[in-house]
Every structure is written in C-alpha cells, then in structure tokens.
Write a protein that holds these residues in place. Structure first.
Motif, PDB file in Angstrom:
ATOM      1  N   ASN A  43      39.832  43.668  47.569  1.00 22.28           N
ATOM      2  CA  ASN A  43      39.077  43.813  46.190  1.00 22.28           C
ATOM      3  C   ASN A  43      38.849  42.413  45.455  1.00 22.28           C
ATOM      4  N   SER A  44      38.285  42.596  44.352  1.00 24.71           N
ATOM      5  CA  SER A  44      37.845  41.099  43.645  1.00 24.71           C
ATOM      6  C   SER A  44      39.153  40.344  42.889  1.00 24.71           C
ATOM      7  N   GLU A  45      40.466  41.226  42.896  1.00 25.41           N
ATOM      8  CA  GLU A  45      41.653  40.718  42.260  1.00 25.41           C
ATOM      9  C   GLU A  45      41.229  40.527  40.794  1.00 25.41           C
ATOM     10  N   VAL A  46      40.595  41.265  40.222  1.00 25.71           N
ATOM     11  CA  VAL A  46      40.147  41.111  38.665  1.00 25.71           C
ATOM     12  C   VAL A  46      41.001  41.844  37.958  1.00 25.71           C
ATOM     13  N   ILE A  47      41.712  41.403  36.859  1.00 24.28           N
ATOM     14  CA  ILE A  47      42.412  42.281  35.654  1.00 24.28           C
ATOM     15  C   ILE A  47      41.293  42.450  34.574  1.00 24.28           C
ATOM     16  N   ASP A  72      52.127  41.048  31.404  1.00 27.05           N
ATOM     17  CA  ASP A  72      53.777  40.799  31.169  1.00 27.05           C
ATOM     18  C   ASP A  72      54.487  40.555  32.391  1.00 27.05           C
ATOM     19  N   TYR A  73      53.881  41.733  33.378  1.00 27.50           N
ATOM     20  CA  TYR A  73      54.910  41.416  34.587  1.00 27.50           C
ATOM     21  C   TYR A  73      54.731  40.337  35.569  1.00 27.50           C
ATOM     22  N   CYS A  74      53.354  39.771  35.556  1.00 31.80           N
ATOM     23  CA  CYS A  74      53.303  38.598  36.237  1.00 31.80           C
ATOM     24  C   CYS A  74      54.005  37.312  35.708  1.00 31.80           C
ATOM     25  N   ALA A  75      54.133  37.384  34.393  1.00 27.52           N
ATOM     26  CA  ALA A  75      54.738  36.429  33.510  1.00 27.52           C
ATOM     27  C   ALA A  75      56.206  36.536  33.765  1.00 27.52           C
ATOM     28  N   SER A  76      56.920  37.639  33.755  1.00 26.52           N
ATOM     29  CA  SER A  76      58.468  37.876  34.067  1.00 26.52           C
ATOM     30  C   SER A  76      58.548  37.613  35.594  1.00 26.52           C
ATOM     31  N   HIS A  77      57.732  37.845  36.374  1.00 28.64           N
ATOM     32  CA  HIS A  77      58.198  37.995  37.978  1.00 28.64           C
ATOM     33  C   HIS A  77      57.445  36.660  38.640  1.00 28.64           C
ATOM     34  N   GLY A  78      56.827  35.985  38.021  1.00 29.35           N
ATOM     35  CA  GLY A  78      56.411  34.557  38.656  1.00 29.35           C
ATOM     36  C   GLY A  78      55.258  34.902  39.457  1.00 29.35           C
ATOM     37  N   VAL A  79      54.279  35.813  39.174  1.00 34.32           N
ATOM     38  CA  VAL A  79      53.094  36.182  39.848  1.00 34.32           C
ATOM     39  C   VAL A  79      52.035  35.523  39.148  1.00 34.32           C
ATOM     40  N   ALA A  80      51.338  34.813  40.132  1.00 34.90           N
ATOM     41  CA  ALA A  80      50.250  33.810  39.643  1.00 34.90           C
ATOM     42  C   ALA A  80      48.974  34.923  38.905  1.00 34.90           C
ATOM     43  N   ALA A  81      48.473  34.560  37.786  1.00 33.59           N
ATOM     44  CA  ALA A  81      47.664  35.268  37.142  1.00 33.59           C
ATOM     45  C   ALA A  81      46.918  34.625  35.909  1.00 33.59           C
ATOM     46  N   LYS A  82      45.773  34.614  35.679  1.00 31.49           N
ATOM     47  CA  LYS A  82      45.193  33.899  34.546  1.00 31.49           C
ATOM     48  C   LYS A  82      44.272  34.650  33.754  1.00 31.49           C
ATOM     49  N   ARG A  83      44.264  34.507  32.335  1.00 34.47           N
ATOM     50  CA  ARG A  83      43.233  35.047  31.679  1.00 34.47           C
ATOM     51  C   ARG A  83      42.004  34.134  31.474  1.00 34.47           C
ATOM     52  N   CYS A  84      41.219  34.186  32.543  1.00 31.74           N
ATOM     53  CA  CYS A  84      40.028  33.260  32.489  1.00 31.74           C
ATOM     54  C   CYS A  84      38.847  33.759  31.602  1.00 31.74           C
ATOM     55  N   GLY A  85      38.683  34.958  31.412  1.00 34.98           N
ATOM     56  CA  GLY A  85      37.761  35.546  30.703  1.00 34.98           C
ATOM     57  C   GLY A  85      36.373  35.808  31.236  1.00 34.98           C
ATOM     58  N   LYS A  86      35.673  36.633  30.894  1.00 38.25           N
ATOM     59  CA  LYS A  86      34.507  37.147  31.479  1.00 38.25           C
ATOM     60  C   LYS A  86      33.283  37.294  30.575  1.00 38.25           C
ATOM     61  N   LEU A  87      32.022  36.948  30.813  1.00 42.91           N
ATOM     62  CA  LEU A  87      30.797  37.122  30.170  1.00 42.91           C
ATOM     63  C   LEU A  87      30.123  38.126  30.928  1.00 42.91           C
ATOM     64  N   VAL A  88      29.703  39.336  30.285  1.00 43.47           N
ATOM     65  CA  VAL A  88      28.789  40.455  30.929  1.00 43.47           C
ATOM     66  C   VAL A  88      27.363  40.022  30.252  1.00 43.47           C
ATOM     67  N   VAL A  89      26.440  39.762  30.947  1.00 45.04           N
ATOM     68  CA  VAL A  89      25.335  38.932  30.536  1.00 45.04           C
ATOM     69  C   VAL A  89      23.887  40.030  30.601  1.00 45.04           C
ATOM     70  N   ILE A 142      42.142  37.179  36.342  1.00 44.03           N
ATOM     71  CA  ILE A 142      42.447  37.487  37.864  1.00 44.03           C
ATOM     72  C   ILE A 142      44.004  37.270  38.194  1.00 44.03           C
ATOM     73  N   VAL A 143      44.281  37.936  39.277  1.00 41.61           N
ATOM     74  CA  VAL A 143      45.449  38.013  39.785  1.00 41.61           C
ATOM     75  C   VAL A 143      45.751  37.789  41.034  1.00 41.61           C
ATOM     76  N   ASP A 144      46.872  37.226  41.594  1.00 43.26           N
ATOM     77  CA  ASP A 144      47.432  37.184  43.153  1.00 43.26           C
ATOM     78  C   ASP A 144      47.830  38.618  43.374  1.00 43.26           C
ATOM     79  N   SER A 145      47.000  39.562  44.048  1.00 42.70           N
ATOM     80  CA  SER A 145      47.016  40.927  44.100  1.00 42.70           C
ATOM     81  C   SER A 145      48.273  40.959  45.138  1.00 42.70           C
ATOM     82  N   HIS A 146      48.243  40.018  46.271  1.00 41.12           N
ATOM     83  CA  HIS A 146      49.348  40.241  47.141  1.00 41.12           C
ATOM     84  C   HIS A 146      50.523  39.665  46.507  1.00 41.12           C
ATOM     85  N   GLY A 147      50.556  38.830  45.769  1.00 38.21           N
ATOM     86  CA  GLY A 147      51.805  38.374  45.313  1.00 38.21           C
ATOM     87  C   GLY A 147      52.588  39.544  44.269  1.00 38.21           C
ATOM     88  N   PHE A 148      51.544  40.196  43.612  1.00 33.82           N
ATOM     89  CA  PHE A 148      51.968  41.262  42.635  1.00 33.82           C
ATOM     90  C   PHE A 148      52.436  42.296  43.609  1.00 33.82           C
TER      91      PHE A 148
END
Length: 364
Positions: A43-47, A72-89, A142-148
C-alpha cells in the motif's frame, strides 16, 4: 476466552492486540512465513484523514478514530510517522465542485485541519504544483507500516499472545466445545478455541465459505482491483502528498512520499481476475498524462516500475464503493465469530479502531 485471529496483516494484528490486552488468550495464524505479506505490504503507507467516506459509514468512523489512535500509538511506540499534509487538487473548472464536495464531506466526518485554498496559495505551498484550487488536509500523513506491524506483534507477545506462521486455516466448525479449527502446513492438525476472528484480507471470503454454517448469502463477492505504483527518479519535487480529484474505483494517480522523502506515484486502478503483482512498464504512459495535469514539470523517462497491490474490493467497475463489512453473530448467527470483508483503504489508518470494535463484538 481463547481466540484465534486468522491473518497477520495490520488489521489482524490490531485485532489480536486489542483482544490480548483485554485479557483473552490469543493465537494469530498466518499462512505465510512472516507478518504483513499480503495487502498490508503493498500500500502507499498513507495515514488518511477521513475525507471521502459517506457519513456514519464504518470507513468514515474507523478512519477518523483510527487516525488519532495511530498517531498516538506511533508516538508512544517509536514508530516512524509524519503529519506531512496533503493537497487534493482541481486542475479544471469541472473538478472544483468535486474537491469542494470532498471538503464538505470531510467536515461532516469530523475531520480537523481542512481548508479550501486557491491555486496561488497552493503553489506557494508547493512551487512545482499546477492547479486552480486545492483542498488542504493538514492531518494526512505517512507511516512506516512494517514498523507499525512489528510494534503490534510486540504488544501481542508482551500480553502472552502467540504467532503461528506457515499455518493455513482450512476449515472451521462450531461444536459444543467451541470452534474446531483444521489447519494445514508442515505440522497440520486441529485445535479447539472459544472464538475466531477472520481477518484474512484477500482470503476472507474463502474462509467464510469453509466455515460450517456460515450463511452463503452473507459472503460478499470478492473483486480484485490492482493498483500499480511507479517510482520517480531525481530529487523530490514536493513535500506534501498530492491527490487529483477521485476517479472510478480509487483516488486517482496520486503522488506520495515516503519517510525518506522519495516520491512515488499510484495506485492506478486495473481490474484483474487473478493475483498478479507484475507492474507493466507500458502503463507509465497513462501515468505521465495524469501526473502532468498537476505537475507539468515531470521529466521524460523519470518514472520507473515500482510495485503493485491488490485491493480486496466488494464492488466492481461502475458500482458504488462498498463499506467495510464487520460481520458478527448478530449478522451471521454463529456464536463468537467475527468476519472482516473488504478491508481496503483506509484499512491501515483504521486498524486500531477496527481492533477495538472486533474485541467488543467477539463475545456476542
């Protein structure tokens, strides 16, 4: 109870975690040799924020709640994730009402951080972008799905749950003692458990069909929608996800970035009859045409075949997209069995929320 969860993808693992943390004895059976080898690995690993889905649908409810739980889970478990935002154009006047409708639907679904912006403001955010208007979603990430999934596995094992790999479930039969489970593999045999969760992705319908007494008219069709991805050579040109207006069967050929900043495009929608993960390089022609509507500067020869996934859809081309199906005893009439069908996007985002519902329903 002793509960068998069938399928060690992200949703199965999230269900098993919720059950194990609630005090149940949990076994996760996976037919492959590792976790997350099916839909969850392709998948695209999008949150997802929860923009597109009908009000009060399972997809809308679990996506919005699951997103909050996932960050919250990623922050508490050290899973890489980022609120990068998106644009629907919107790249044409006809598409502007489409994205305005998505904006309104997102608001109805309770999605935070949404705003409509004009093309100039969008270009200020992403200088390489070309559009007339855009919906800005700040909560998409986006999130590291395998790390999750590895973190979920760790939680299950910490709660004394067990993972059984190379264990393909062949049939399920309800008896006075519970569920009799027949499994194959090198050490084939049977076991009896109190409850079962079918979270087998592309294999869910077949397992329901192999469950004695499961109403055949409650097993939905399985439709394969293949999504192809292409990587992009060169330096990243965007810092946010870029989505065009949706198309039949999917969300259009969008641009995603991974946690290292690399760009990839997809998925498209290719309706197929069998599992085939080869990416046809010739499909890049349609990708170039689609992408250049919002990124005119895409260089020639920049796209390279990357990977593909197959969505376990319940409806086909031209049909209204189906909601998630979470079938418990109330629906199918079998005690202590929950079956999940059609858990495609936003299944990754929704996983923790789905796990909570399954845990609540398993004792019905």
């Amino acid at each position: 109870m002793e509960v068998l969860v069938i399928g060690a993808g992200v949703v199965g693992l999230a269900c098993a975690r919720a059950l194990a943390r609630s005090g149940h004895s949990v076994i996760v059976a996976e037919k492959e040799s590792a976790i997350g080898c099916g839909v969850s690995s392709r998948n695209s690993e999008v949150i997802h924020a929860g923009l597109y889905y009908p009000t009060d649908s399972l997809r809308a409810r679990h996506c919005v709640k699951g997103r909050e739980l996932l960050y919250d889970y990623c922050a508490s478990h050290g899973v890489a994730a980022k609120r990068c935002g998106k644009l629907v154009v919107a790249t044409t006047e006809l598409e502007v009402p489409k994205i305005e409708g998505i904006f309104q639907q997102g608001q109805r679904n309770g999605v935070e951080g949404l705003s409509m912006i004009d093309g100039g403001r969008a270009k200020a955010l992403e200088p390489n972008l070309s559009c007339l208007a855009a919906l800005h979603s700040e909560e998409t990430g986006i999130v590291d799905s395998h790390g999750f999934m590895l973190a979920l596995q760790g939680d299950i094992e910490d709660a004394s749950g067990n993972l059984a790999l190379n264990a393909e479930i062949e049939s399920l039969t309800h008896t006075a003692l519970g569920w009799n489970v027949r499994y194959g593999g090198a050490d084939s045999g049977t076991l009896t458990v109190d409850a079962v969760v079918i979270a087998a992705g592309l294999g869910a319908q077949a397992l329901a069909g192999a469950t004695e007494g499961y109403p055949q008219d409650r097993i939905p069709p399985l439709v394969y929608a293949k999504g192809n991805y292409f990587g992009c050579l060169g330096k990243p040109a965007f810092t946010r996800l870029i989505y065009p207006a949706p198309v039949d069967g999917g969300l259009g050929t969008h641009l995603t970035i991974d946690l290292a900043g690399r760009m990839r495009f997809g998925p498209d929608v290719e309706w197929v009859d069998q599992l085939d993960y080869e990416v046809d390089p010739a499909r890049s022609e349609s990708f170039y045409a689609s992408i250049r509507r919002y990124w005119p500067g895409l260089p020639d020869e920049a796209l390279v075949p990357d990977y593909s996934g197959i969505r376990p859809k319940l409806t086909g081309p031209g049909e209204k997209p189906a909601d998630f199906m979470i079938e418990g005893p109330e629906e199918h009439g079998l005690k202590r069995l929950v079956a999940l069908f059609g858990i495609e996007s936003p299944g990754l985002t929704s996983a923790l929320s789905i796990g909570i519902e399954v845990c609540e329903r398993i004792g019905e």
